[in-house]
Design a protein around this motif. Sequence first.
Motif, PDB file in Angstrom:
ATOM      1  N   LEU A  42       0.808  -1.212   0.000  1.00 24.02           N
ATOM      2  CA  LEU A  42       0.000   0.000   0.000  1.00 24.02           C
ATOM      3  C   LEU A  42       0.843   1.265   0.000  1.00 24.02           C
ATOM      4  N   THR A  43       1.935   1.276   0.746  1.00 24.50           N
ATOM      5  CA  THR A  43       2.730   2.494   0.919  1.00 24.50           C
ATOM      6  C   THR A  43       4.162   2.371   0.413  1.00 24.50           C
ATOM      7  N   ASP A  44       4.590   1.178   0.009  1.00 25.55           N
ATOM      8  CA  ASP A  44       5.979   0.931  -0.403  1.00 25.55           C
ATOM      9  C   ASP A  44       6.969   1.195   0.721  1.00 25.55           C
ATOM     10  N   GLU A  45       6.507   1.117   1.948  1.00 26.89           N
ATOM     11  CA  GLU A  45       7.382   1.229   3.104  1.00 26.89           C
ATOM     12  C   GLU A  45       7.831  -0.168   3.530  1.00 26.89           C
ATOM     13  N   PRO A  46       8.966  -0.290   4.196  1.00 29.27           N
ATOM     14  CA  PRO A  46       9.411  -1.609   4.660  1.00 29.27           C
ATOM     15  C   PRO A  46       8.377  -2.254   5.573  1.00 29.27           C
ATOM     16  N   LEU A  47       8.180  -3.559   5.391  1.00 31.64           N
ATOM     17  CA  LEU A  47       7.226  -4.276   6.229  1.00 31.64           C
ATOM     18  C   LEU A  47       7.732  -4.367   7.657  1.00 31.64           C
ATOM     19  N   ARG A  48       6.831  -4.172   8.595  1.00 27.40           N
ATOM     20  CA  ARG A  48       7.158  -4.290  10.007  1.00 27.40           C
ATOM     21  C   ARG A  48       5.927  -4.824  10.741  1.00 27.40           C
ATOM     22  N   ASP A  49       6.157  -5.557  11.796  1.00 23.04           N
ATOM     23  CA  ASP A  49       5.049  -6.113  12.571  1.00 23.04           C
ATOM     24  C   ASP A  49       4.185  -5.005  13.162  1.00 23.04           C
ATOM     25  N   PRO A  50       2.866  -5.205  13.179  1.00 22.46           N
ATOM     26  CA  PRO A  50       2.114  -6.352  12.664  1.00 22.46           C
ATOM     27  C   PRO A  50       1.901  -6.266  11.147  1.00 22.46           C
ATOM     28  N   ILE A  51       1.941  -7.418  10.498  1.00 21.80           N
ATOM     29  CA  ILE A  51       1.783  -7.521   9.040  1.00 21.80           C
ATOM     30  C   ILE A  51       0.522  -8.331   8.736  1.00 21.80           C
ATOM     31  N   VAL A  52      -0.224  -7.895   7.740  1.00 24.06           N
ATOM     32  CA  VAL A  52      -1.427  -8.613   7.329  1.00 24.06           C
ATOM     33  C   VAL A  52      -1.332  -8.923   5.835  1.00 24.06           C
ATOM     34  N   ALA A  53      -2.098  -9.923   5.413  1.00 19.21           N
ATOM     35  CA  ALA A  53      -2.120 -10.335   4.007  1.00 19.21           C
ATOM     36  C   ALA A  53      -3.553 -10.469   3.540  1.00 19.21           C
ATOM     37  N   ASP A  54      -3.789 -10.175   2.248  1.00 17.38           N
ATOM     38  CA  ASP A  54      -5.117 -10.359   1.683  1.00 17.38           C
ATOM     39  C   ASP A  54      -5.152 -11.646   0.861  1.00 17.38           C
ATOM     40  N   LYS A  55      -6.298 -11.937   0.257  1.00 10.13           N
ATOM     41  CA  LYS A  55      -6.465 -13.190  -0.475  1.00 10.13           C
ATOM     42  C   LYS A  55      -5.655 -13.234  -1.770  1.00 10.13           C
ATOM     43  N   LEU A  56      -5.188 -12.083  -2.234  1.00  4.98           N
ATOM     44  CA  LEU A  56      -4.353 -12.050  -3.431  1.00  4.98           C
ATOM     45  C   LEU A  56      -2.877 -12.199  -3.094  1.00  4.98           C
ATOM     46  N   GLY A  57      -2.572 -12.369  -1.800  1.00  3.90           N
ATOM     47  CA  GLY A  57      -1.196 -12.570  -1.376  1.00  3.90           C
ATOM     48  C   GLY A  57      -0.413 -11.306  -1.151  1.00  3.90           C
ATOM     49  N   ASN A  58      -1.051 -10.147  -1.202  1.00  2.00           N
ATOM     50  CA  ASN A  58      -0.365  -8.883  -0.949  1.00  2.00           C
ATOM     51  C   ASN A  58      -0.140  -8.700   0.555  1.00  2.00           C
ATOM     52  N   LEU A  59       0.974  -8.100   0.914  1.00  4.98           N
ATOM     53  CA  LEU A  59       1.317  -7.859   2.309  1.00  4.98           C
ATOM     54  C   LEU A  59       1.220  -6.375   2.631  1.00  4.98           C
ATOM     55  N   PHE A  60       0.711  -6.085   3.827  1.00  2.00           N
ATOM     56  CA  PHE A  60       0.517  -4.689   4.242  1.00  2.00           C
ATOM     57  C   PHE A  60       0.992  -4.507   5.677  1.00  2.00           C
ATOM     58  N   ALA A 162      -3.520 -14.157  -9.372  1.00  2.00           N
ATOM     59  CA  ALA A 162      -4.199 -13.055  -8.697  1.00  2.00           C
ATOM     60  C   ALA A 162      -5.455 -12.649  -9.451  1.00  2.00           C
ATOM     61  N   SER A 163      -5.406 -12.677 -10.777  1.00  2.00           N
ATOM     62  CA  SER A 163      -6.579 -12.337 -11.588  1.00  2.00           C
ATOM     63  C   SER A 163      -7.694 -13.347 -11.370  1.00  2.00           C
ATOM     64  N   ASP A 164      -7.327 -14.623 -11.269  1.00  2.00           N
ATOM     65  CA  ASP A 164      -8.327 -15.660 -11.037  1.00  2.00           C
ATOM     66  C   ASP A 164      -8.982 -15.499  -9.671  1.00  2.00           C
ATOM     67  N   VAL A 165      -8.179 -15.238  -8.653  1.00  2.00           N
ATOM     68  CA  VAL A 165      -8.722 -15.048  -7.305  1.00  2.00           C
ATOM     69  C   VAL A 165      -9.605 -13.820  -7.244  1.00  2.00           C
ATOM     70  N   LEU A 166      -9.168 -12.729  -7.883  1.00  2.00           N
ATOM     71  CA  LEU A 166      -9.959 -11.501  -7.888  1.00  2.00           C
ATOM     72  C   LEU A 166     -11.289 -11.717  -8.604  1.00  2.00           C
ATOM     73  N   ALA A 167     -11.276 -12.475  -9.689  1.00  3.67           N
ATOM     74  CA  ALA A 167     -12.523 -12.761 -10.419  1.00  3.67           C
ATOM     75  C   ALA A 167     -13.490 -13.545  -9.548  1.00  3.67           C
ATOM     76  N   ALA A 172     -18.390 -13.713  -6.181  1.00  6.87           N
ATOM     77  CA  ALA A 172     -19.042 -13.975  -4.902  1.00  6.87           C
ATOM     78  C   ALA A 172     -19.717 -12.723  -4.356  1.00  6.87           C
ATOM     79  N   ASP A 173     -19.136 -11.550  -4.643  1.00  4.19           N
ATOM     80  CA  ASP A 173     -19.695 -10.302  -4.134  1.00  4.19           C
ATOM     81  C   ASP A 173     -20.981  -9.923  -4.858  1.00  4.19           C
TER      82      ASP A 173
END
Length: 244
Positions: A42-60, A162-167, A172-173
């Motif tokens: 989301l911000t291109d900042e270094p990852l630091r705890d706590p870290i979360v992930a979405d269903k597309l495998g992105n880390l935030f 990622a495209s398949d998961v997003l589809a 579902a939505d």
Amino acid sequence: MGNDGGVIAVKRKFMRHGQHKQRDEQADKDAVREKRTTMCALTDEPLRDPIVADKLGNLFNKDKLIERLLDRTLPDEFGYIRSMKDVVNCKFYADDKGKSRFHCPITMQVFNGKHPFIVQKKCGCVLSEKAFKEVKSTECLMCGAPSKEKDRWSLILSEERASDVLASLVKADTKPLKRKRIEETSTTELPKSKVRAVNEANAAVKAEKQKSAVFASLFSSEDETKKSANDLLMTIGGMRYTLS
């Protein structure tokens, strides 16, 4: 290739600098994957705890994602994230050498984008996909929490996956919600005790109408289907009741 003039080398590997260009493209892909394992999507900042992930495998970085959700400033590319229920907390295992690089404590594979990794939704432990293939288990290999295959999210997905998961998320939505069938809307708004009394009164009126034509005439002035539960008047045995 036999210097007889009958063969023309057109493949990239036979062309001058062709292999160099191919290696450069692969190096760029590796660099992008490695960046995704160390930087917040989301911000291109270094990852630091706590870290979360979405269903597309992105880390935030969790705090940054919460801020964007509260401010409603989340980019459209992450529009499928509507609340913190759409992400999972990640528990990474650091390298024993003290470096910031994460790794799988089971297979010792480094989390750098070259090896597929999985985060488990129940406990958040991040392990390599190879670990689950080598050790078949319905529990987390680190903490023992229940671990079903459907609750394992792959990290750093390729563009195709990622495209398949997003589809599937979009499908579902947009799926229509199942509506409950309501036969009598007039009685559903009443408390259960009054609903029961109305049903009993309707049954008694119907039974008496079948027995006596005179009794049925008492209710012939008004269509019963148009009455509400609170307006139903019942006369049985010379007594008059009002359900309210």
